[in-house]
Design a protein around this motif. Structure first.
Motif, PDB file in Angstrom:
ATOM      1  N   ASN A  18      51.044 -15.760   7.815  1.00  0.00           N
ATOM      2  CA  ASN A  18      51.898 -15.123   6.842  1.00  0.00           C
ATOM      3  C   ASN A  18      51.677 -13.699   6.950  1.00  0.00           C
ATOM      4  N   ALA A  19      50.253 -13.226   7.163  1.00  0.00           N
ATOM      5  CA  ALA A  19      49.714 -11.951   6.951  1.00  0.00           C
ATOM      6  C   ALA A  19      50.379 -11.190   8.510  1.00  0.00           C
ATOM      7  N   LEU A  20      50.491 -11.929   9.507  1.00  0.00           N
ATOM      8  CA  LEU A  20      51.041 -11.433  10.748  1.00  0.00           C
ATOM      9  C   LEU A  20      52.367 -11.340  10.658  1.00  0.00           C
ATOM     10  N   ILE A  21      53.020 -12.273  10.008  1.00  0.00           N
ATOM     11  CA  ILE A  21      54.599 -12.111   9.960  1.00  0.00           C
ATOM     12  C   ILE A  21      55.113 -10.984   9.174  1.00  0.00           C
ATOM     13  N   ASP A  22      54.186 -10.599   8.158  1.00  0.00           N
ATOM     14  CA  ASP A  22      54.449  -9.425   7.041  1.00  0.00           C
ATOM     15  C   ASP A  22      54.264  -8.112   7.930  1.00  0.00           C
ATOM     16  N   VAL A  23      53.142  -8.037   8.950  1.00  0.00           N
ATOM     17  CA  VAL A  23      53.047  -6.969   9.440  1.00  0.00           C
ATOM     18  C   VAL A  23      54.112  -6.560  10.505  1.00  0.00           C
ATOM     19  N   LEU A  24      54.661  -7.679  11.084  1.00  0.00           N
ATOM     20  CA  LEU A  24      55.648  -7.624  11.857  1.00  0.00           C
ATOM     21  C   LEU A  24      57.035  -7.190  11.258  1.00  0.00           C
ATOM     22  N   VAL A  25      57.454  -7.884  10.189  1.00  0.00           N
ATOM     23  CA  VAL A  25      58.709  -7.650   9.229  1.00  0.00           C
ATOM     24  C   VAL A  25      58.415  -6.221   8.604  1.00  0.00           C
ATOM     25  N   GLU A  26      57.137  -5.970   8.480  1.00  0.00           N
ATOM     26  CA  GLU A  26      56.893  -4.343   8.052  1.00  0.00           C
ATOM     27  C   GLU A  26      57.580  -3.451   9.086  1.00  0.00           C
ATOM     28  N   HIS A  27      57.630  -3.767  10.227  1.00  0.00           N
ATOM     29  CA  HIS A  27      57.922  -2.797  11.329  1.00  0.00           C
ATOM     30  C   HIS A  27      59.387  -3.274  11.832  1.00  0.00           C
ATOM     31  N   GLY A  28      60.069  -3.881  10.925  1.00  0.00           N
ATOM     32  CA  GLY A  28      61.619  -4.110  11.297  1.00  0.00           C
ATOM     33  C   GLY A  28      61.861  -5.362  12.226  1.00  0.00           C
ATOM     34  N   VAL A  91      46.817 -13.870  24.774  1.00  0.00           N
ATOM     35  CA  VAL A  91      45.713 -14.542  23.702  1.00  0.00           C
ATOM     36  C   VAL A  91      45.375 -13.472  22.827  1.00  0.00           C
ATOM     37  N   PHE A  92      45.413 -13.817  21.437  1.00  0.00           N
ATOM     38  CA  PHE A  92      44.581 -12.867  20.642  1.00  0.00           C
ATOM     39  C   PHE A  92      44.187 -13.448  19.562  1.00  0.00           C
ATOM     40  N   ASP A  93      43.401 -12.582  18.613  1.00  0.00           N
ATOM     41  CA  ASP A  93      42.852 -12.923  17.592  1.00  0.00           C
ATOM     42  C   ASP A  93      43.376 -12.616  16.181  1.00  0.00           C
ATOM     43  N   ALA A  94      44.279 -13.636  15.585  1.00  0.00           N
ATOM     44  CA  ALA A  94      45.073 -13.377  14.374  1.00  0.00           C
ATOM     45  C   ALA A  94      44.627 -12.537  13.352  1.00  0.00           C
ATOM     46  N   ARG A  95      43.437 -12.803  13.211  1.00  0.00           N
ATOM     47  CA  ARG A  95      42.583 -12.118  12.108  1.00  0.00           C
ATOM     48  C   ARG A  95      42.364 -10.396  12.453  1.00  0.00           C
ATOM     49  N   ASN A  96      42.788 -10.314  13.752  1.00  0.00           N
ATOM     50  CA  ASN A  96      42.514  -8.899  14.073  1.00  0.00           C
ATOM     51  C   ASN A  96      43.630  -8.633  15.117  1.00  0.00           C
ATOM     52  N   ASP A 110      48.145   0.824   8.463  1.00  0.00           N
ATOM     53  CA  ASP A 110      46.970   1.098   7.950  1.00  0.00           C
ATOM     54  C   ASP A 110      46.531   0.200   6.985  1.00  0.00           C
ATOM     55  N   SER A 111      47.417  -0.751   6.067  1.00  0.00           N
ATOM     56  CA  SER A 111      47.001  -1.495   5.159  1.00  0.00           C
ATOM     57  C   SER A 111      46.151  -2.503   5.739  1.00  0.00           C
ATOM     58  N   ASN A 112      45.430  -3.348   5.194  1.00  0.00           N
ATOM     59  CA  ASN A 112      44.795  -4.649   5.815  1.00  0.00           C
ATOM     60  C   ASN A 112      45.931  -5.497   5.764  1.00  0.00           C
ATOM     61  N   PRO A 113      45.894  -6.336   7.041  1.00  0.00           N
ATOM     62  CA  PRO A 113      46.986  -7.429   7.092  1.00  0.00           C
ATOM     63  C   PRO A 113      46.774  -8.460   6.155  1.00  0.00           C
ATOM     64  N   GLN A 114      45.548  -8.702   5.836  1.00  0.00           N
ATOM     65  CA  GLN A 114      45.239  -9.693   4.672  1.00  0.00           C
ATOM     66  C   GLN A 114      46.089  -9.446   3.505  1.00  0.00           C
ATOM     67  N   MET A 115      46.344  -8.335   3.122  1.00  0.00           N
ATOM     68  CA  MET A 115      46.899  -7.882   1.735  1.00  0.00           C
ATOM     69  C   MET A 115      48.480  -7.948   1.880  1.00  0.00           C
ATOM     70  N   LEU A 116      49.033  -8.234   2.981  1.00  0.00           N
ATOM     71  CA  LEU A 116      50.571  -8.496   3.006  1.00  0.00           C
ATOM     72  C   LEU A 116      50.786 -10.292   2.839  1.00  0.00           C
TER      73      LEU A 116
END
Length: 408
Positions: A18-28, A91-96, A110-116
């Motif tokens: 969910n956090a990764l999706i929101d980061v990607l959506v945040e970028h359009g 291959v990557f770490d979804a937490r970072n 800039d915002s923490n992806p866990q906050m999205l």
């Protein structure tokens, strides 16, 4: 870009997705969760699970399926099984995820992806910690997730406040080992988190993910006594035999477990107590299994997740002598699941005639929701109940479902 993500495993993996999706959506970008890969996309991500050999197999299957259906797409993998793969391009770490975002030419925000978090839901998961250092003899998770790391309490409260402001009725605190929250920092602990979150104005319900019996101390019981905390506790057991618990390195006894269950039931009457049970652990004799079965019956669980022991390479238990034959594990699994079904039916029957608070989440031919003690409840109504918490008088049960009528 169109980016599809398939998630396997626990709620922590879902939080990371969910956090990764929101980061990607945040970028359009058009990022979304998917159960299959039969539609075209530019990037496919598999958030993997490795808790059992079956989880490994499913993760590999999804990688191959993504590549087969979309040979020209980038195939990426993250999660607990994330390692070099002939199928995965990255291959990557979804937490970072910064390296992965850079690979896609996306500048990390800039915002923490866990906050999205996705706001279009009735329930939101808030990840409060990651990692585990308990090193149960059968478990690979501490090796792939690392040592416990707690999120700052200020971040958790900020996220929870935002979710409540966005109209989310129910928040679930989750993590790999939530009971260990704060042990790495020494500044606060899980009861502190519960008290701070339940103090948020407008919060309607708080739920907890799996908790170990050693975490059920006086402070915890006091914190969950809040009427906002749901009366459902997934109290991890794994075996009802003390000999097996020692071999598992669980570091508690059945007596400790029973005391924890009694404290929770005293603090919040009519709770649902659910658990995990492993059958066929190395060295488990017929007498040990019978002891475990009897203890599970005594605890009167409302639901049991039964696992037949699966050796994980790199864990002590995989090299233990007296490995139980597959046929014996399978038979014990059937017996334990049968008991689980009987206990579930008894618990559901005990709810008939009671009034439960139900959060309705979807509509089929009737409205379906979850009670505070995590029973699935079905109600027919001419009023739109989606997203509302209503009092429901339970009139009957059928299979895994309770049926009832709304009150007022």
């Amino acid at each position: 870009m169109k980016i599809a993500i398939h998630t396997l495993g626990c709620k922590v993996n879902q939080c990371d997705t969910n956090a990764l999706i929101d980061v990607l959506v945040e970028h359009g970008h058009d990022a979304y969760s998917t159960h299959d890969f039969d539609q075209n996309a530019d990037v496919f991500i598999i958030n993997t699970c490795t808790v059992t050999h079956v989880s490994d197999k499913k993760s590999r299957q999804m990688l191959r399926r993504a590549k087969r259906h979309n040979p020209n797409a980038m195939i990426a993998m993250c999660g607990c099984m994330a390692k070099k793969s002939e199928v995965a391009d990255y291959v990557f770490d979804a937490r970072n995820p910064d390296d992965f975002l850079n690979k896609l030419n996306i500048k990390p925000i800039d915002s923490n992806p866990q906050m999205l978090k996705s706001k279009k839901t009735t329930r939101a998961f808030v990840k409060i910690q990651d990692g585990c250092d308990r090193f149960c003899s059968y478990c690979i998770v501490p090796h792939v997730r690392g040592r416990p790391k707690s999120r700052p309490l200020t971040e958790i409260i900020k996220e929870a406040n935002q979710l409540v402001a966005d109209g989310i009725p129910e928040i679930v605190l989750t993590g790999i080992q939530v009971a260990s929250y704060g042990q790495d920092t020494g500044t606060c602990d899980l009861p502190d988190v519960i008290k701070e979150v339940t103090a948020i104005s407008g919060l309607q319900r708080l739920r907890l993910s799996s908790i170990d019996p050693w975490g059920v101390d006086g402070d915890f019981v006091s914190a969950v006594a809040s009427p906002l905390v749901c009366g459902h506790f997934h109290l991890s057991l794994q075996s009802g035999c003390d000999t097996t618990l020692v071999m598992m390195n669980r570091r508690y006894s059945t007596s400790d477990y029973k005391n924890a269950a009694e404290r929770l039931r005293h603090a919040k009457p009519n709770i649902a107590l659910t658990t995990d049970v492993i059958v066929g652990f190395p060295g488990e004799s017929d007498a040990d299994f019978a002891e475990s079965l009897a203890f599970v019956k005594e605890m009167k669980f409302s639901n049991i997740h039964v696992f037949e022991y699966s050796p994980r390479e790199g864990t002590p238990a995989s090299t233990f002598p007296d490995q139980v034959p597959h046929s014996v594990k399978h038979e014990r699994g059937k017996i334990m699941r049968t008991l689980g079904n009987e206990l579930q039916a008894e618990f559901l029957q005990s709810q008939v005639g009671k009034t439960l608070n139900v959060l309705f989440e979807k509509q089929k031919s009737f409205y379906v929701g979850n009670s505070e003690n995590y029973c699935t409840v079905c109600v027919k109504s001419d009023t739109n109940l989606t997203g509302r918490i209503c009092k429901v008088k339970i009139t009957s049960y059928e299979g895994d479902f309770l049926h009832g009528n709304t009150k007022g």
